[in-house]
Design a protein around this motif. Structure first.
Motif, PDB file in Angstrom:
ATOM      1  N   ASP A  95       0.817  -1.221   0.000  1.00  0.00           N
ATOM      2  CA  ASP A  95       0.000   0.000   0.000  1.00  0.00           C
ATOM      3  C   ASP A  95       0.848   1.266   0.000  1.00  0.00           C
ATOM      4  OD1 ASP A  95      -2.310  -1.518   0.034  1.00  0.00           O
ATOM      5  OD2 ASP A  95      -2.497  -1.452   2.211  1.00  0.00           O
ATOM      6  N   ASN A  96       2.005   1.206   0.640  1.00  0.00           N
ATOM      7  CA  ASN A  96       2.857   2.394   0.752  1.00  0.00           C
ATOM      8  C   ASN A  96       3.861   2.527  -0.388  1.00  0.00           C
ATOM      9  OD1 ASN A  96       4.551   0.339   1.359  1.00  0.00           O
ATOM     10  ND2 ASN A  96       4.916   0.943   3.477  1.00  0.00           N
ATOM     11  N   ALA A 130      14.739  -7.518  -4.854  1.00  0.00           N
ATOM     12  CA  ALA A 130      14.707  -6.171  -4.268  1.00  0.00           C
ATOM     13  C   ALA A 130      13.400  -5.889  -3.528  1.00  0.00           C
ATOM     14  CB  ALA A 130      14.980  -5.115  -5.337  1.00  0.00           C
ATOM     15  N   LEU A 131      12.891  -6.905  -2.828  1.00  0.00           N
ATOM     16  CA  LEU A 131      11.701  -6.704  -2.006  1.00  0.00           C
ATOM     17  C   LEU A 131      12.068  -5.859  -0.793  1.00  0.00           C
ATOM     18  CD1 LEU A 131      10.333 -10.363  -2.059  1.00  0.00           C
ATOM     19  CD2 LEU A 131       9.475  -8.420  -3.389  1.00  0.00           C
ATOM     20  N   ASP A 132      11.109  -5.066  -0.334  1.00  0.00           N
ATOM     21  CA  ASP A 132      11.316  -4.259   0.862  1.00  0.00           C
ATOM     22  C   ASP A 132      10.886  -4.997   2.129  1.00  0.00           C
ATOM     23  OD1 ASP A 132      12.161  -1.723  -0.454  1.00  0.00           O
ATOM     24  OD2 ASP A 132      10.182  -1.937  -1.377  1.00  0.00           O
ATOM     25  N   ARG A 133       9.951  -5.945   1.964  1.00  0.00           N
ATOM     26  CA  ARG A 133       9.390  -6.637   3.119  1.00  0.00           C
ATOM     27  C   ARG A 133       8.916  -8.015   2.681  1.00  0.00           C
ATOM     28  NH1 ARG A 133       3.763  -6.734   4.978  1.00  0.00           N
ATOM     29  NH2 ARG A 133       3.697  -7.130   7.204  1.00  0.00           N
ATOM     30  N   ILE A 134       9.151  -9.008   3.522  1.00  0.00           N
ATOM     31  CA  ILE A 134       8.576 -10.334   3.323  1.00  0.00           C
ATOM     32  C   ILE A 134       7.794 -10.662   4.580  1.00  0.00           C
ATOM     33  CG2 ILE A 134       9.006 -12.775   2.877  1.00  0.00           C
ATOM     34  CD1 ILE A 134      11.645 -11.957   1.529  1.00  0.00           C
TER      35      ILE A 134
END
Length: 180
Positions: free
Chosen positions: A93-94, A131-135
């Motif tokens: 969402d962000n 390059a994920l920011d969060r898992i």
């Protein structure tokens, strides 16, 4: 669409590789065990005939869309397919990219640290190569072994709540790991 092949990954003892059509019989056999359905949110019991091949055939289009990375967990020593691990990728969402990790393992392979090793590798792949920011992860609260897998991979427990996970409405534990 991106036509780059999904990579294969290595751990000390296992290969994580894209599923192939000839894996369907083994997946069908392993996933049909009711004990897996009881611990995993999206594997029905009885496991429908032909479901394994249909599931495997969905992987390449999902990888091409970068919405899913699904890997067979294969023993390096004997090339036996043991289970599955994957990332469901979605924009957050962000504006940050995130994914949810999911996994299952054939019952005869439980308790050997296999998924812990695979989960650590797929987290590295997700954070570094995708390059994920969060898992994030959800586990059925009734499956504490899954919580130990996530904690060994560096996930932080963020809470427990009643919720839907696949076709189950039950107590769930939530986890996350951030790139930072």
């Amino acid at each position: 669409m991106n036509n780059q092949e999904q990579p294969s990954l290595k751990t000390t003892g296992y290969y994580l590789r894209p599923f192939r059509a000839d894996d369907a019989d083994t997946v069908q056999l392993l996933a049909a065990d009711k004990r897996i359905s009881e611990m995993v949110s999206n594997i029905p019991h009885p496991y429908p005939e032909g479901a394994a091949l249909a599931w495997i055939n969905s992987h390449r289009p999902a990888w091409d869309e970068r919405s899913q990375a699904s890997f067979a967990i294969v023993d390096k020593a004997n090339h036996q397919l043991l289970g599955a691990i994957g990332l469901s990728i979605k924009p957050a969402d962000n504006g940050l990219t995130e994914a949810e990790v999911g996994y299952w393992l054939g019952v005869e392979y439980w308790g050997r640290g296999i998924v812990s090793e695979a989960c650590q590798r797929i987290v590295k792949f997700g954070l570094d190569e995708l390059a994920l920011d969060r898992i994030c992860a959800r586990r059925l609260s009734a499956n504490p072994a899954s919580g130990r897998v996530l904690e060994k991979a560096g996930f932080r427990h963020t809470g427990t709540a009643e919720g839907s996970c696949g076709d189950k409405f039950t107590s769930l534990d939530y986890y996350e790991i951030l790139k930072s």
